[in-house]
Design a protein around this motif. Structure first.
Motif, PDB file in Angstrom:
ATOM      1  N   THR A  20       0.828  -1.208   0.000  1.00  0.00           N
ATOM      2  CA  THR A  20       0.000   0.000   0.000  1.00  0.00           C
ATOM      3  C   THR A  20       0.859   1.254   0.000  1.00  0.00           C
ATOM      4  OG1 THR A  20      -1.847  -1.080   1.140  1.00  0.00           O
ATOM      5  CG2 THR A  20      -1.721   1.318   1.299  1.00  0.00           C
ATOM      6  N   SER A  45      -4.420  -3.924  -1.625  1.00  0.00           N
ATOM      7  CA  SER A  45      -3.473  -2.891  -1.195  1.00  0.00           C
ATOM      8  C   SER A  45      -3.546  -1.679  -2.110  1.00  0.00           C
ATOM      9  CB  SER A  45      -2.053  -3.460  -1.182  1.00  0.00           C
ATOM     10  OG  SER A  45      -1.938  -4.528  -0.257  1.00  0.00           O
ATOM     11  N   SER A  52      -6.502   0.454  -1.310  1.00  0.00           N
ATOM     12  CA  SER A  52      -6.234   1.275  -0.123  1.00  0.00           C
ATOM     13  C   SER A  52      -5.338   2.453  -0.459  1.00  0.00           C
ATOM     14  CB  SER A  52      -5.580   0.421   0.972  1.00  0.00           C
ATOM     15  OG  SER A  52      -6.450  -0.586   1.424  1.00  0.00           O
ATOM     16  N   LYS A 112      -7.208   5.171  -2.275  1.00  0.00           N
ATOM     17  CA  LYS A 112      -8.066   5.906  -1.335  1.00  0.00           C
ATOM     18  C   LYS A 112      -7.244   6.852  -0.478  1.00  0.00           C
ATOM     19  CE  LYS A 112     -11.564   5.166   2.243  1.00  0.00           C
ATOM     20  NZ  LYS A 112     -12.329   4.142   3.013  1.00  0.00           N
ATOM     21  N   GLN A 113      -6.102   6.357   0.044  1.00  0.00           N
ATOM     22  CA  GLN A 113      -5.264   7.184   0.916  1.00  0.00           C
ATOM     23  C   GLN A 113      -4.654   8.370   0.166  1.00  0.00           C
ATOM     24  OE1 GLN A 113      -2.376   4.881   3.144  1.00  0.00           O
ATOM     25  NE2 GLN A 113      -3.874   3.281   3.603  1.00  0.00           N
TER      26      GLN A 113
END
Length: 361
Positions: A243, A269, A272, A275-276
């Motif tokens: 990630t 991953s 994620s 999104k992050q």
């Protein structure tokens, strides 16, 4: 690995899926006949015997003994392969034979470790070894040693027909990783992606390199581009590390508008990371292979596709075909026997979800 192709990718996938479906019907029929009769009804085919070393059951016992070498036990993809292996094992056991599954503890040293597993399999004196050819420079010597000792070998999952022919295996059963990647690259480009990042957590492995190359070539053929993000193989199965690596790449290069991963764990991953990094509105996601989380995201519209090589079929086909060949000399003429690629998108995701509920997708 690129081949001349005049048909559209969808036409190729449909024809190959039809081919494997016909092979399965023939295979099932011979399996049922064999179980009913309880005895062998035929011998080797000359061509297959010449390319595989043995091609018959052991003279001492007359029983089939098969060793399947596959992925590690907690690999989601290979849990589905093993489901196919287990279902096909029922046919082997019905004839008094055995099937043993071996896998590495991790993927940190994949080629040498699988070569050692092949040596372990040879020491068990089986009638057949069924093995992916992930890292040929490490594995081919051990595979050729098995064939030289009269052990029948089938290559499945990775390596392709080229690898099977090179070592002298009977057949290749699985997907064409390069063509699968190419189909994914084309799909990305058709959906507007211009700069695709292929995340490779097993760099150097033949199948993952072929996948990323296919993505690049497919994208290029439609005017887009792709580059690879190679990560240490120790990152495979480490969601946090993968990630952070993908997130870093996205923040460093704002032109990236699509991410594809070589496996489903890495796709989670990647989701994620997207999104992050707050880039979900512009970065499309795709992956090789299939899992429930991929299906859920495709259904929700947050993932573009998953490239399914249908691992259940790989496990079932390779064990069943080896059993029938060793027992009766029965062998479909097609080579390779392809189980994919099949793109799962919003258009066919509902059928894939039904297959996942049944444990075969």
């Amino acid at each position: 690995m690129e081949r001349t192709q005049t048909r559209r990718p969808t036409d190729r996938r449909l024809s190959r899926r039809g081919l494997t479906a016909l092979s399965l019907l023939a295979l099932t029929a011979t399996a049922l006949t064999g179980c009913a009769s309880g005895k062998a009804t035929g011998g080797d085919t000359g061509q297959a015997t010449a390319s595989s070393g043995g091609g018959t059951t052991t003279a001492k016992t007359g029983k089939v003994s098969i060793v399947v070498i596959g992925g590690k036990s907690d690999d989601p993809f290979f849990s589905t392969v093993k489901r196919g292996v287990e279902d096909a094992t029922k046919l082997v056991k019905a004839g008094g034979g055995t099937v043993t599954y071996l896998g590495p503890a991790n993927y940190d040293n994949l080629g040498p470790d699988v070569a050692k597993l092949t040596q372990t399999a040879i020491s068990q004196n089986p009638t057949a070894i069924l093995v992916p050819d992930w890292v040929p420079e490490n594995q081919d010597s051990a595979i050729k040693q098995a064939i030289a000792k009269g052990i029948t070998v089938f290559i499945y999952n990775s390596g392709g027909i080229e690898a099977a022919n090179k070592v002298g295996a009977v057949k290749y059963i699985g997907s064409d990783d390069y063509q699968a990647g190419k189909a994914g690259g084309v799909k990305f480009a058709e959906e507007g992606a211009k700069n695709i990042l292929c995340v490779n957590t097993v760099p150097g492995a033949a199948n993952s390199e072929a996948r990323c190359k296919g993505i690049k070539d497919g994208a290029t053929s439609k005017g887009s581009s792709s580059k690879q993000l190679p990560l240490p193989s120790s990152n495979f199965g480490n969601p946090s590390a993968v990630t952070q690596a993908i997130k870093g790449a996205l923040l460093q290069d704002s032109s990236i508008d699509a991410v594809v991963t070589i496996g489903v764990g890495d796709a989670d991953s990647a989701a994620s990371a997207i999104k992050q990094a707050n880039v979900g509105s512009k970065v499309k996601l795709g992956t090789f292979d299939l899992s429930q989380s991929q299906l859920d995201r495709i259904k929700a519209g947050t993932q573009l596709f998953a490239i399914d090589q249908q691992p259940y079929l790989q496990g079932f086909y390779v064990v069943s075909m080896a059993n029938q060949y060793l027992s009766y000399g029965v062998l479909p003429p097609q080579n390779p026997i392809l189980t994919g690629p099949l793109l799962v998108t919003k258009d066919n995701v509902d059928k894939a979800i039904a297959g996942a509920k049944a444990g075969v997708r």
